[in-house]
Design an enzyme around this catalytic site. Structure first.
Site, PDB file in Angstrom:
ATOM      1  NE  ARG A 213      -3.684  -2.318   1.153  1.00  0.00           N
ATOM      2  CZ  ARG A 213      -4.806  -2.700   1.795  1.00  0.00           C
ATOM      3  NH1 ARG A 213      -5.436  -1.756   2.292  1.00  0.00           N
ATOM      4  NH2 ARG A 213      -5.412  -3.911   1.823  1.00  0.00           N
ATOM      5  CD  GLU A 215      -2.017   3.191   3.786  1.00  0.00           C
ATOM      6  OE1 GLU A 215      -2.409   4.289   3.795  1.00  0.00           O
ATOM      7  OE2 GLU A 215      -2.727   2.071   3.675  1.00  0.00           O
ATOM      8  NE  ARG A 221      -4.902   3.015  11.873  1.00  0.00           N
ATOM      9  CZ  ARG A 221      -5.199   4.423  11.658  1.00  0.00           C
ATOM     10  NH1 ARG A 221      -4.270   5.418  12.352  1.00  0.00           N
ATOM     11  NH2 ARG A 221      -5.935   4.835  11.018  1.00  0.00           N
ATOM     12  CG  HIS A 222      -1.272   3.197   7.963  1.00  0.00           C
ATOM     13  ND1 HIS A 222      -2.019   4.216   8.745  1.00  0.00           N
ATOM     14  CD2 HIS A 222      -2.389   2.654   7.134  1.00  0.00           C
ATOM     15  CE1 HIS A 222      -3.224   4.235   8.417  1.00  0.00           C
ATOM     16  NE2 HIS A 222      -3.795   3.345   7.588  1.00  0.00           N
ATOM     17  CD  GLU A 354      -9.384  -1.360   9.419  1.00  0.00           C
ATOM     18  OE1 GLU A 354      -9.977  -0.571   9.298  1.00  0.00           O
ATOM     19  OE2 GLU A 354      -9.103  -2.334   8.630  1.00  0.00           O
ATOM     20  CB  SER A 357     -12.114  -4.464   6.945  1.00  0.00           C
ATOM     21  OG  SER A 357     -11.396  -4.605   5.867  1.00  0.00           O
ATOM     22  NE  ARG A 405      -3.117  -1.468  11.066  1.00  0.00           N
ATOM     23  CZ  ARG A 405      -3.941  -0.727  10.428  1.00  0.00           C
ATOM     24  NH1 ARG A 405      -5.365  -1.010  10.569  1.00  0.00           N
ATOM     25  NH2 ARG A 405      -3.739   0.173   9.473  1.00  0.00           N
TER      26      ARG A 405
HETATM   27  P1  AMO Z   1      -8.449  -3.622   4.485  1.00  0.00           P
HETATM   28  O1  AMO Z   1      -7.867  -2.741   3.309  1.00  0.00           O
HETATM   29  O2  AMO Z   1      -8.955  -2.986   5.428  1.00  0.00           O
HETATM   30  O3  AMO Z   1      -9.318  -4.908   3.737  1.00  0.00           O
HETATM   31  O4  AMO Z   1      -7.224  -4.374   4.977  1.00  0.00           O
HETATM   32  C1  AMO Z   1      -7.448  -5.573   5.662  1.00  0.00           C
HETATM   33  C2  AMO Z   1      -6.312  -5.432   6.975  1.00  0.00           C
HETATM   34  O5  AMO Z   1      -5.117  -5.459   6.505  1.00  0.00           O
HETATM   35  C3  AMO Z   1      -4.503  -4.498   7.461  1.00  0.00           C
HETATM   36  N1  AMO Z   1      -3.789  -3.572   6.674  1.00  0.00           N
HETATM   37  C4  AMO Z   1      -2.645  -2.924   7.103  1.00  0.00           C
HETATM   38  N2  AMO Z   1      -1.667  -3.102   7.953  1.00  0.00           N
HETATM   39  C5  AMO Z   1      -0.680  -2.394   8.069  1.00  0.00           C
HETATM   40  N3  AMO Z   1      -0.253  -1.140   7.014  1.00  0.00           N
HETATM   41  C6  AMO Z   1      -1.180  -0.994   6.133  1.00  0.00           C
HETATM   42  N4  AMO Z   1      -0.897  -0.036   5.348  1.00  0.00           N
HETATM   43  C7  AMO Z   1      -2.401  -1.755   6.074  1.00  0.00           C
HETATM   44  N5  AMO Z   1      -3.575  -1.730   5.214  1.00  0.00           N
HETATM   45  C8  AMO Z   1      -4.250  -2.903   5.714  1.00  0.00           C
HETATM   46  C9  AMO Z   1      -5.127  -4.228   8.349  1.00  0.00           C
HETATM   47  C10 AMO Z   1      -6.402  -4.064   7.986  1.00  0.00           C
HETATM   48  O6  AMO Z   1      -7.638  -4.463   8.716  1.00  0.00           O
HETATM   49  N6  AMO Z   1      -9.511  -6.856   0.627  1.00  0.00           N
HETATM   50  C11 AMO Z   1     -10.145  -6.468   2.031  1.00  0.00           C
HETATM   51  C12 AMO Z   1     -10.297  -7.481   3.169  1.00  0.00           C
HETATM   52  C13 AMO Z   1     -11.628  -8.440   2.879  1.00  0.00           C
HETATM   53  O7  AMO Z   1     -12.627  -7.760   2.689  1.00  0.00           O
HETATM   54  O8  AMO Z   1     -11.457  -9.654   2.751  1.00  0.00           O
HETATM   55  C14 AMO Z   1      -9.030  -5.526   2.569  1.00  0.00           C
HETATM   56  O9  AMO Z   1      -7.900  -5.467   2.056  1.00  0.00           O
HETATM   57  O10 AMO Z   1      -5.307  -4.913   9.650  1.00  0.00           O
END
Ligand code: AMO
Length: 431
Positions: A213, A215, A221-222, A354, A357, A405
């Protein structure tokens, strides 16, 4: 002679000779007495050299050993209540296998504190600290438990491509790469592929793999590269996969409590096994809590960090926020039939964080095309994915759980980078 780990030394070894390998963690030279604390991956053992007892050449050699050098010790075990573990080793042989330079870029014994950035710059040294090693020993147990749990539930482990041609989570936050003469991206989520595997008839799949990602923000947390634990399951709805998720979390805690006593102790963490089912609150209720505490968020929007902090104050431990507005979730989340502005979706929270999801998915072709358009995306760029919905796609649901996380919240880490061996963030590409 068989090598022993520090933690394996027992009463049976007293007055016997053993072989140890490790690092010279601490050296205390009291003139007529030298203590070397040998550290191996299981802990510490004190190597004691009284001038009057050990041969002269060994005593002289030991005086020159530098901290963090790799050493081999052959010696006799004695009981010593004041030593770590209750034993000491009087050496017959000490050999430096590889000398460490001085000064060290980082103090492994943690007498001199270091900033996170310095620690990450010299991560291999930082990881030598038992407190830090513990995080990854526990992470290993958690991932192993998750794999076992999902396999026992009939899921099979899959690997999907990480070089892809389309976005899954909304078009932003993508890392473009050059793929021969075409543009490609690093995958943000296995979402489209795990759904395609439902069309393929696997019914239950899971993947533990990196997601990427782009970001922009530097938050605690990212990450730009994270490990996502994903499942997809056919002939079920959001409730069905929420049940799997809460059971899995509870089991992971149970396994860590049962198998990682020593590492929890090193990490200074006490864990309670969470009880299932986890509490569920609706998005509307969560919004009300946040608004009641001064957070002015319009209905339909994602909950801000400030809002989640306020909601987290009201909730115990793990909880789900369910029934999110359809407009706040990706195109693949299934709207309720009688209330299409709300979706069969959920986030798993611990406090303000979070962790996961998921949702029941749209499995009807026409509705999916409509939802893709509503999300300002072009159905043409979803060719292979959309075809899966034309020739017999079962109803299905799934979730994605962030491994870092989960570990961060389990161990109370202040920064998600602590849960990654070599984190990737906006500033950090090395090591
Ligand atoms: P989402 O984008 O909420 O959902 O990502 C799911 C979980 O992945 C983790 N996560 C991250 N952890 C650290 N850094 C990040 N940049 C990051 N981005 C995401 C989080 C988050 O809750 N396709 C959907 C899932 C689904 O519906 O099956 C998805 O990617 O813990």
């Amino acid at each position: 002679m068989l090598r022993k780990y520090s933690s394996d030394i027992s009463d049976d070894d007293v007055d016997r000779e053993i072989l140890l390998y490790g690092w010279a963690h601490e050296i205390r030279d009291l003139g007529g007495l030298i203590f070397i604390v040998l550290r191996d991956r299981e802990g510490f053992v004190q190597v004691t050299l009284p001038k009057k007892v050990v041969p002269k050449d060994i005593f002289k050699y030991a005086k020159k050993i530098k901290r963090e050098s790799v050493i081999k010790v052959v010696g006799v075990v004695k009981k010593e209540p004041k030593a770590p573990g209750g034993f000491e080793v009087i050496p017959n042989v000490i050999e430096v296998l590889n000398e460490a330079e001085v000064p060290l870029p980082l103090d492994v014994a943690e007498k001199v504190p270091a900033e996170l950035d310095t620690r990450l710059d010299h991560r291999y040294l930082d990881l030598r600290k038992p407190r830090i090693q513990a995080i990854f020993r526990i992470r290993h147990t958690v991932l192993q438990c998750i794999r076992n749990f999902l396999c026992d539930e009939g899921f099979i482990e899959v690997n999907t491509p990480k070089i892809v041609s389309t976005a899954t989570e909304g078009g932003t936050e993508l890392f473009p790469i050059s793929y021969f003469e075409r543009e490609a991206f690093l995958n943000q989520s296995p979402q489209l592929y795990k759904q395609a595997l439902m069309a393929a008839g696997f019914e239950r799949v899971f993947e533990v793999a990196p997601i990427f990602r782009a970001e922009e923000h530097n938050t605690v947390r990212h990450l730009n590269e994270a490990i996502s634990i994903d499942i997809e399951m056919s002939f079920t709805d959001h409730e069905g996969v929420m049940n799997v998720l809460e059971k899995l979390i509870s089991k992971a805690y149970e396994d860590v409590v049962e198998n990682c006593e020593k590492y929890l102790d090193w990490a200074g963490v006490k864990l309670d096994i969470p009880e299932v089912p986890f509490e569920r609150i609706k998005y509307d209720e969560a919004l009300e809590i946040a608004r009641g505490k001064g957070e002015d968020i319009p209905w339909g929007e994602d909950l801000t960090t400030a809002a989640l902090k306020k909601i987290g104050e009201e909730m115990n431990d793990f909880y789900y926020i369910v029934d999110w507005p359809t407009e706040s979730k990706p195109f693949y989340a299934m709207p309720y039939e009688n209330e299409p502005e709300i979706s069969k979706s959920f986030d798993l929270m611990k406090g303000w964080l979070e962790l996961a999801s998921g949702a029941q998915r749209v499995h009807k072709y026409d509705l999916l095309v409509e939802r893709i358009k509503q999300c300002d995306l072009n159905p043409e760029s979803f060719g292979f994915y959309l075809e899966c919905f034309k020739y017999g796609m079962p109803p299905h649901a799934g979730w994605g759980l962030g491994a870092e996380r989960l570990i961060m919240s389990m161990l109370g880490l202040k920064n998600i980078r602590e849960a990654v061996l070599f984190p990737r963030d906006r500033q950090r590409l090395i090591p």
